[in-house]
Design an enzyme around this catalytic site. Structure first.
Site, mmCIF file in Angstrom:
data_model
loop_
_atom_site.group_PDB
_atom_site.id
_atom_site.type_symbol
_atom_site.label_atom_id
_atom_site.label_comp_id
_atom_site.label_asym_id
_atom_site.label_seq_id
_atom_site.Cartn_x
_atom_site.Cartn_y
_atom_site.Cartn_z
ATOM 1 C CE LYS A 120 43.990 0.084 -12.890
ATOM 2 N NZ LYS A 120 43.523 1.124 -11.960
ATOM 3 C CG HIS A 141 44.136 15.423 -47.135
ATOM 4 N ND1 HIS A 141 43.966 15.606 -48.477
ATOM 5 C CD2 HIS A 141 43.795 16.591 -46.537
ATOM 6 C CE1 HIS A 141 43.561 16.852 -48.696
ATOM 7 N NE2 HIS A 141 43.447 17.467 -47.533
ATOM 8 C CD GLU A 185 38.968 3.630 -18.619
ATOM 9 O OE1 GLU A 185 40.070 3.104 -18.767
ATOM 10 O OE2 GLU A 185 38.692 4.331 -17.630
HETATM 11 O O1 PA5 Z 1 39.272 6.535 -15.564
HETATM 12 C C1 PA5 Z 1 39.747 5.678 -14.828
HETATM 13 O O2 PA5 Z 1 39.239 5.421 -13.727
HETATM 14 C C2 PA5 Z 1 41.023 4.948 -15.197
HETATM 15 O O3 PA5 Z 1 41.431 5.222 -16.477
HETATM 16 C C3 PA5 Z 1 42.124 5.339 -14.234
HETATM 17 O O4 PA5 Z 1 42.314 6.724 -14.283
HETATM 18 C C4 PA5 Z 1 43.439 4.614 -14.536
HETATM 19 O O5 PA5 Z 1 43.235 3.228 -14.552
HETATM 20 C C5 PA5 Z 1 44.478 4.957 -13.475
HETATM 21 O O6 PA5 Z 1 43.985 4.628 -12.208
HETATM 22 P P1 PA5 Z 1 44.529 5.354 -10.918
HETATM 23 O O7 PA5 Z 1 44.183 6.797 -11.001
HETATM 24 O O8 PA5 Z 1 43.832 4.666 -9.772
HETATM 25 O O9 PA5 Z 1 46.001 5.138 -10.874
#
Ligand code: PA5
Length: 402
Positions: A393, A288, A259
């Site tokens: 989202k 393996h 990400e």
């Molecule tokens: O790293 C990130 O920002 C995302 O993976 C969020 O943690 C995830 O989308 C969840 O979002 P939130 O913490 O706002 O519920």
């Protein structure tokens, strides 16, 4: 103490490996101040977490984290790395919305003896709100006071969770504005569930401070290697701990790398579509299942081993070899796997830690966070946003309302 062994990169052909001169050529990346590091000095928040844990350990049979992605993976990683593999503790991290999972969770817990830790930075993530509203309805139906069965971890000001917390006087811990989900393991997001299962968070923080401060050079080095090898068409990084307990660390790192670095635009707004694809593997198990591919398939990967030097008391294996132990066998298999990859001109490096403790884990997690920040600098991208996730989202919301 953490060390980074990059010696195998020098032993393979220039086309696929890296010389010290190449690695040193990028020395000039900047050290910036990061929220995820500064939080380690926030003594008030840490004391608040410890106090809450002291007051609530023993009061509940289950602690259930409701959250997803960066709001779940840190807690899962700490739990799995620092707990007995076969003796489950009383923390459950949900991290999904599969109805089968939700139903079977419901069948497993006793609502009267459960504390739900609802975790969402934005406080608006639909998966987390769905989990919350589901169990909130159940606790209301059972006439349980929400203040006794829910605690929130969310943005200091914004979002649905913060609004509910204010309106209903539910305890709510803060995720500082400048720390994103995947960098939040050293906020209440990771520390509160950890403290509730008896993990020593002071030691975690101590290790994290070391991982941030003492390992700048190694953080830079790791980022530089990942970046330069990406330029040599190694766009996949395999993270392969030789330690059963670190299986979830690989999940945590997968999200951090994917990400943070997978981005369409650079900081100047130019479309670049960069990213490193993280793959999880576990030694020796995946020797393996995956190593055949890594040795003989496309040469498009950097293998990052994690080795634990001290794996406890020697555990003797009878019959195979005189004086052979599981400790020695695992260690030798790792070395042999790395040697085979090197012989096949496959770039590989090893991060070594002494043992798996709160301190070494804190060190390792912060080391990774810092190196990702440097990697973002090298790619000239914003490592802290996730517009691709946000888009999905928004589309989910739109489709639900259609
Ligand atoms: O790293 C990130 O920002 C995302 O993976 C969020 O943690 C995830 O989308 C969840 O979002 P939130 O913490 O706002 O519920």
């Amino acid at each position: 103490m953490l060390t980074l062994d990059i010696s195998n990169l020098r032993k393979i052909s220039r086309l696929h490996g890296l010389s010290p001169a190449e690695i040193n050529s990028l020395e000039k990346i900047r050290n910036r101040k990061h929220g995820f590091y500064e939080i380690l000095d926030d003594k008030n928040s840490i004391e608040k977490i410890k106090k809450f844990a002291r007051q609530n350990i023993g009061r509940y049979k289950h602690f259930v984290v409701l959250g997803i992605g960066g709001s779940a993976l840190g807690a899962l990683c700490l739990q799995q790395s620092l707990s007995h593999i076969f003796k489950p503790n009383n923390l459950i991290v949900v991290d999904n919305i599969d109805p089968v999972l939700i139903k079977e969770l419901e069948e497993t817990i006793n609502l009267k003896k459960t504390l739900f830790i609802v975790t969402s930075k934005s406080g608006t993530t639909v998966e987390t709100l769905a989990q919350y509203y589901y169990f909130r309805k159940k606790t209301d139906a059972a006439k349980l006071k929400p203040q006794n069965h829910f605690v929130f971890i969310t943005d200091p000001e914004k979002g649905t969770l913060r609004e509910i917390a204010k309106k209903e006087n539910i305890t709510a811990f803060e995720i500082p504005e400048n720390i994103g989900g995947r960098f939040s393991v050293f906020t209440a997001v990771g520390l509160l569930p950890a403290a509730l299962i008896g993990i020593n968070i002071d030691r975690l923080i101590k290790g994290a401070k070391r991982g941030g401060k003492d390992f700048f050079a190694e953080q830079k080095k790791l980022a530089t290697i990942q970046y330069l090898l990406y330029k040599k068409n190694k766009s996949i990084n395999v993270i392969m701990p030789y330690a059963q307990k670190l299986i979830r660390l690989a999940d945590w790192y997968r999200q951090l790398l994917a990400e943070s670095i997978g981005k369409k635009f650079n900081n100047k707004g130019k479309q670049i579509h960069v990213g490193i694809t993280p793959v999880n593997a576990l030694g020796a198990t995946d020797q393996h299942s995956q190593i055949q591919l890594y040795n003989e398939g496309p040469n498009d990967k950097l293998i990052i081993f994690i080795e634990v030097k001290n794996t406890g008391k020697p555990l003797k294996i009878p019959a195979i070899h005189k004086n052979l132990t599981f400790n020695k066998l695992l260690q030798t298999e790792k070395e042999a796997t790395a040697a085979a990859l090197t012989r096949n001109n496959r770039p590989n490096i090893t991060i070594k830690i002494d043992s798996i403790t709160e301190e070494t884990l804190g060190e390792l997690l912060m080391f990774f966070e810092g190196s990702i920040a440097f990697l973002g600098e090298l790619f000239d991208i914003n490592a802290y946003d996730q517009p691709g996730v946000e888009l999905a989202k928004q589309l989910t919301k739109k489709m639900l309302h259609a």
